[in-house]
Design a protein around this motif. Structure first.
Motif, PDB file in Angstrom:
ATOM      1  N   GLU A  40       0.883  -1.263  -0.013  1.00  0.00           N
ATOM      2  CA  GLU A  40      -0.072  -0.461  -0.156  1.00  0.00           C
ATOM      3  C   GLU A  40       0.537   1.130   0.121  1.00  0.00           C
ATOM      4  O   GLU A  40       0.251   1.937   0.339  1.00  0.00           O
ATOM      5  CB  GLU A  40      -0.832   0.039   1.000  1.00  0.00           C
ATOM      6  N   THR A  41       1.992   1.661   0.166  1.00  0.00           N
ATOM      7  CA  THR A  41       3.230   2.195  -0.437  1.00  0.00           C
ATOM      8  C   THR A  41       4.310   2.307  -1.792  1.00  0.00           C
ATOM      9  O   THR A  41       4.702   1.698  -1.369  1.00  0.00           O
ATOM     10  CB  THR A  41       3.861   2.627   1.069  1.00  0.00           C
ATOM     11  N   ASP A  88       3.884   2.509  -8.324  1.00  0.00           N
ATOM     12  CA  ASP A  88       3.865   0.789  -7.265  1.00  0.00           C
ATOM     13  C   ASP A  88       4.146   0.072  -8.359  1.00  0.00           C
ATOM     14  O   ASP A  88       3.410  -1.837  -8.441  1.00  0.00           O
ATOM     15  CB  ASP A  88       2.300   0.898  -6.716  1.00  0.00           C
TER      16      ASP A  88
END
Length: 130
Positions: A40-41, A88
Motif C-alpha cells: 500500500e506504499t 508501485d
C-alpha cells in the motif's frame, strides 16, 4: 570493514559489468534496478538512466508509465537522465531513434512488494482446558 567492502563490490558489480560491454552495442541502464515497497506504499526515489554505444546524434527515451512523457536529447554529449519517480508498478524504458522510431535498447525498473509476515495458527482450541 570487510562487510563494507563486500557490499561495495555487490553494488558496483552491475556498473563494472556495463563498462566491460563492447562499445558498438547500444545499452540502456537503469539505476537502481529494483525497489522493494511496503504494501500500500509506492516507491519514491530518483531513478537514473544511462546509455552508451549509440551512433545516433539524437535519441529519445520512452516509458510505459503515463507519468513520464517522451524525452529527447539535443546532442550526443548527453548520456544520462535522472527522473524523480513515484510508482508501485514496474516501468519499461526504451531508447528510440527519433527519425525511424526504431528501438535501440531497453531496460526495466522492477517494483517488488514486501510480503507481510504470516500469522501463526493456534493448534489447540481456545476452549481447551489442557
Amino acid at each position: 570493514m570487510r562487510v563494507h567492502l563486500a557490499l561495495a563490490s555487490v553494488l558496483l558489480s552491475p556498473m563494472l559489468h556495463a563498462d566491460s560491454l563492447p562499445a558498438d552495442k547500444p545499452t540502456l541502464e537503469v539505476w537502481p534496478q529494483i525497489c522493494v515497497a511496503v504494501p500500500e506504499t509506492p516507491c519514491k526515489l530518483d531513478l537514473q538512466l544511462k546509455w552508451r554505444g549509440t551512433s545516433h546524434n539524437r535519441i529519445c527515451i520512452l516509458s510505459d508509465n503515463a507519468q513520464f512523457t517522451r524525452w529527447c536529447n539535443d546532442s550526443n554529449a548527453v548520456h544520462s537522465l535522472t527522473l524523480n519517480i513515484t510508482t508501485d508498478k514496474d516501468i519499461q524504458f526504451e531508447m528510440v531513434d527519433p527519425e525511424t522510431n526504431r528501438i535501440i535498447a531497453d531496460a526495466k525498473f522492477r517494483v517488488t512488494q514486501l510480503s507481510e509476515p504470516q500469522k501463526r495458527r493456534r493448534y489447540r482450541n481456545p476452549w481447551s482446558l489442557f
